[in-house]
Scaffold this active site. Structure first.
Site, PDB file in Angstrom:
ATOM      1  N   CYS A   1      43.877  79.324  28.275  1.00 31.68           N
ATOM      2  CA  CYS A   1      42.188  79.169  28.420  1.00 31.68           C
ATOM      3  C   CYS A   1      41.539  78.895  27.172  1.00 31.68           C
ATOM      4  CB  CYS A   1      41.576  80.447  29.299  1.00 31.68           C
ATOM      5  SG  CYS A   1      40.046  80.197  30.060  1.00 31.68           S
TER       6      CYS A   1
ATOM      7  N   CYS B   1      47.594  82.804  44.387  1.00 31.74           N
ATOM      8  CA  CYS B   1      46.659  82.610  43.415  1.00 31.74           C
ATOM      9  C   CYS B   1      47.301  81.668  42.348  1.00 31.74           C
ATOM     10  CB  CYS B   1      46.384  84.137  42.693  1.00 31.74           C
ATOM     11  SG  CYS B   1      45.407  84.010  41.239  1.00 31.74           S
TER      12      CYS B   1
ATOM     13  N   CYS C   1      40.164  89.721  29.240  1.00 31.04           N
ATOM     14  CA  CYS C   1      41.279  88.974  29.933  1.00 31.04           C
ATOM     15  C   CYS C   1      42.615  88.643  29.110  1.00 31.04           C
ATOM     16  CB  CYS C   1      40.644  87.607  30.506  1.00 31.04           C
ATOM     17  SG  CYS C   1      41.656  86.459  31.471  1.00 31.04           S
TER      18      CYS C   1
ATOM     19  N   CYS D   1      44.679  90.792  38.681  1.00 30.71           N
ATOM     20  CA  CYS D   1      43.673  89.982  37.853  1.00 30.71           C
ATOM     21  C   CYS D   1      43.472  90.172  36.447  1.00 30.71           C
ATOM     22  CB  CYS D   1      42.373  90.559  38.482  1.00 30.71           C
ATOM     23  SG  CYS D   1      41.769  89.932  40.116  1.00 30.71           S
TER      24      CYS D   1
ATOM     25  N   GLU E   1      51.661  81.089  35.232  1.00 27.21           N
ATOM     26  CA  GLU E   1      52.052  82.150  36.491  1.00 27.21           C
ATOM     27  C   GLU E   1      51.166  81.952  37.839  1.00 27.21           C
ATOM     28  OE1 GLU E   1      53.714  85.455  33.817  1.00 27.21           O
ATOM     29  OE2 GLU E   1      51.450  85.813  34.459  1.00 27.21           O
TER      30      GLU E   1
ATOM     31  N   CYS F   1      37.373  85.313  27.298  1.00 26.45           N
ATOM     32  CA  CYS F   1      36.714  86.349  27.830  1.00 26.45           C
ATOM     33  C   CYS F   1      37.419  87.618  27.331  1.00 26.45           C
ATOM     34  CB  CYS F   1      36.577  86.321  29.255  1.00 26.45           C
ATOM     35  SG  CYS F   1      35.788  84.906  30.119  1.00 26.45           S
TER      36      CYS F   1
HETATM   37  N1  SAH Z   1      38.804  81.475  34.673  1.00 30.91           N
HETATM   38  C1  SAH Z   1      38.364  81.867  36.107  1.00 30.91           C
HETATM   39  C2  SAH Z   1      39.484  82.100  37.077  1.00 30.91           C
HETATM   40  C3  SAH Z   1      40.554  83.012  36.502  1.00 30.91           C
HETATM   41  S1  SAH Z   1      40.060  84.551  36.398  1.00 30.91           S
HETATM   42  C4  SAH Z   1      37.423  82.987  35.968  1.00 30.91           C
HETATM   43  O1  SAH Z   1      37.067  83.191  34.999  1.00 30.91           O
HETATM   44  O2  SAH Z   1      36.600  82.983  37.059  1.00 30.91           O
HETATM   45  C5  SAH Z   1      40.136  85.516  37.994  1.00 30.91           C
HETATM   46  C6  SAH Z   1      39.264  86.668  37.782  1.00 30.91           C
HETATM   47  O3  SAH Z   1      39.851  88.019  37.212  1.00 30.91           O
HETATM   48  C7  SAH Z   1      37.882  86.578  37.014  1.00 30.91           C
HETATM   49  O4  SAH Z   1      36.741  87.217  37.863  1.00 30.91           O
HETATM   50  C8  SAH Z   1      38.232  87.382  35.806  1.00 30.91           C
HETATM   51  O5  SAH Z   1      37.105  87.575  35.062  1.00 30.91           O
HETATM   52  C9  SAH Z   1      38.810  88.482  36.219  1.00 30.91           C
HETATM   53  N2  SAH Z   1      39.629  89.273  35.121  1.00 30.91           N
HETATM   54  C10 SAH Z   1      40.088  88.585  34.190  1.00 30.91           C
HETATM   55  N3  SAH Z   1      40.809  89.580  33.463  1.00 30.91           N
HETATM   56  C11 SAH Z   1      40.628  90.896  34.258  1.00 30.91           C
HETATM   57  C12 SAH Z   1      41.106  92.180  34.029  1.00 30.91           C
HETATM   58  N4  SAH Z   1      41.997  92.605  32.802  1.00 30.91           N
HETATM   59  N5  SAH Z   1      40.903  93.049  34.908  1.00 30.91           N
HETATM   60  C13 SAH Z   1      40.192  92.628  35.874  1.00 30.91           C
HETATM   61  N6  SAH Z   1      39.771  91.512  36.236  1.00 30.91           N
HETATM   62  C14 SAH Z   1      39.902  90.513  35.261  1.00 30.91           C
HETATM   63 FE1  SF4 Z   2      39.445  82.120  30.954  1.00 26.06          FE
HETATM   64 FE2  SF4 Z   2      40.191  84.393  31.479  1.00 26.06          FE
HETATM   65 FE3  SF4 Z   2      37.620  84.230  31.063  1.00 26.06          FE
HETATM   66 FE4  SF4 Z   2      38.683  83.237  33.245  1.00 26.06          FE
HETATM   67  S1  SF4 Z   2      38.499  85.410  32.712  1.00 26.06           S
HETATM   68  S2  SF4 Z   2      37.419  81.852  31.818  1.00 26.06           S
HETATM   69  S3  SF4 Z   2      40.837  82.916  32.635  1.00 26.06           S
HETATM   70  S4  SF4 Z   2      39.489  84.054  29.416  1.00 26.06           S
END
Ligand code: SAH
Ligand code: SF4
Length: 388
Positions: A142, A135, A149, A373, A120, A146
């Site tokens: 991934c 974006c 996420c 995000c 996406e 996390c």
């Molecule tokens: N993998 C990279 C870039 C992609 S994520 C990273 O983790 O930085 C882009 C941002 O969205 C990151 O700061 C991530 O932690 C945040 N993010 C992930 N899941 C989210 C959620 N459910 N609500 C708000 N922000 C989120």
């Molecule tokens: Fe991967 Fe999501 Fe963690 Fe970014 S926030 S490193 S996309 S699992």
């Protein structure tokens, strides 16, 4: 972390990335895609085809400045050569498998690649001015899981190639009719890039780096490095390399100020704990008040949103030219967390702001189409209808 350890780690990360390598640029019909080749690689393709080096420069202009995908439209190239090129090469784009528009004008694309994998890409227009951010994703899925996420629930299928990374931006530009590339600072809708889509860009460093160099090349798309932001969950050994070689803006997904909590929320913290991460931020070249490091901090109710957390945060980043983006948690189907209350977010933001750091609260964009995000995830199987 010692320098030799960092180097060994870097090699290990690059070797692992190779195990998830994307398919090459050869199509089933024997032609090769020219998109995503570095200037040197493009010159080598021309040499192999028996053409003079200046052809590579010409093609670069047509592909990345004019955005042309058809050799027949390259008016500075004579018809016989156009035909020869078309027999051997293509100028590819990812296929638009889905194209959704949110009520707030945020637009989400599902781009499908030749092997049917998909990612996406989201265009987020500025609410006031005629500009916006694209974006971009760097991996299909991934590895990092996390906890908050959505992408983290999708196992890593593979890395994206440089062509697929650049291709997301180029295809989005096609959709907004924004070719040719602007000269100088002419404002455009697709004016900045954030590597904040699916995946961890620093776990796919080589392809991301090639793609960024193509996007920044002044004879093509020509986006300044100031208009590109790379977001990482904290792959410390690769942060130094990205700083030296690319010099783009850095965003760091911090989300917690104590190792015990960050270990849980961002499991990569067990490998590169907060102290190492902040030290890497302090080393990041070019960090200044004009080019601040962005810390991303997702606001999770009762987890990381107390006033004590806010004070610990400003203590942690003391002296760093930084700003803190507070992202109210965006829920997704099956997620285990809740968004912090508006008053908790306000109090947190005020403490950070009073310490001298900008602390904007990110309004979720495109939530109705799961484009905010952390909500991105490719729908597997490719059985989606095309909505245009
Ligand atoms: N993998 C990279 C870039 C992609 S994520 C990273 O983790 O930085 C882009 C941002 O969205 C990151 O700061 C991530 O932690 C945040 N993010 C992930 N899941 C989210 C959620 N459910 N609500 C708000 N922000 C989120
Ligand atoms: Fe991967 Fe999501 Fe963690 Fe970014 S926030 S490193 S996309 S699992």
């Amino acid at each position: 972390m010692s320098v030799s350890l960092t180097e060994a780690e870097r090699e290990r990360i690059l070797a692992k990335a190779a195990a998830f390598a994307p398919p090459g640029n050869l199509l089933a019909d024997g032609r090769r895609d020219l998109v995503g080749l570095s200037r040197e690689e493009l010159a080598a393709e021309m040499a192999a085809a028996g053409e003079a080096p200046f052809r590579a420069k010409q093609l670069w202009h047509w592909i990345y400045h004019q955005g042309v995908t058809d050799f027949a439209r390259m008016s500075s190239i004579a018809r016989p050569l156009q035909e020869k090129l078309a027999e051997r090469f293509v100028i590819g784009r990812p296929e638009v498998a889905l194209d959704q528009l949110s009520s707030d004008e945020t637009r989400k694309f599902l781009f499908r690649f030749r092997d049917n994998e998909a990612v996406e890409t989201v265009y987020i227009p500025d609410p006031v001015e005629d500009r916006g951010a694209v974006c971009i994703s760097s991996q299909v899925g991934c590895t990092l899981s996390c906890r908050f996420c959505h992408t983290g629930t999708q196992r890593l299928a593979r890395n994206l190639s440089a062509a697929e990374i650049v291709g997301q931006f180029m295809a989005a530009r096609d959709a907004y009719g924004e070719w040719p590339s602007p000269k100088g600072e002419t404002p455009r809708l697709l004016s900045t890039i954030v590597l904040m889509g699916m995946g961890e860009p620093l776990y796919n460093y080589e392809n991301v780096a090639t793609a960024m160099k193509i996007l920044m090349d002044g004879e093509g798309i020509g986006l300044s490095r100031r208009r590109i932001t790379l977001s990482t969950s904290g792959v410390v050994p690769m942060m130094d390399r990205a700083g030296e070689e690319l010099g783009v803006n850095l965003a760091v997904s911090l989300h917690a100020v104590r190792d015990d909590l960050r270990d849980e929320l961002v499991p990569l913290n067990r490998k590169y704990p907060i102290k190492e991460l902040i030290a890497a931020c302090r080393r990041y070249p070019g960090a200044s008040n004009a080019r601040r490091i962005t810390f991303e901090y997702v606001m999770l109710k009762g987890m990381n949103d107390s006033e004590t957390d806010a004070r610990a945060l400003v203590y942690l980043i003391a002296g760093l030219p930084a700003k803190v983006n507070l992202i109210p948690f965006n829920p997704w189907p099956g997620s285990a967390y809740e968004t912090s209350s508006p008053s908790a977010i306000r109090k947190f933001a005020n403490i950070v702001m009073d310490a001298g750091y900008a602390s904007p609260v990110r309004t979720p964009r495109g939530q109705d189409i799961l484009a905010a995000c952390g909500q991105l995830k490719s729908v597997v199987g490719g059985q989606l209808p095309v909505v245009r």
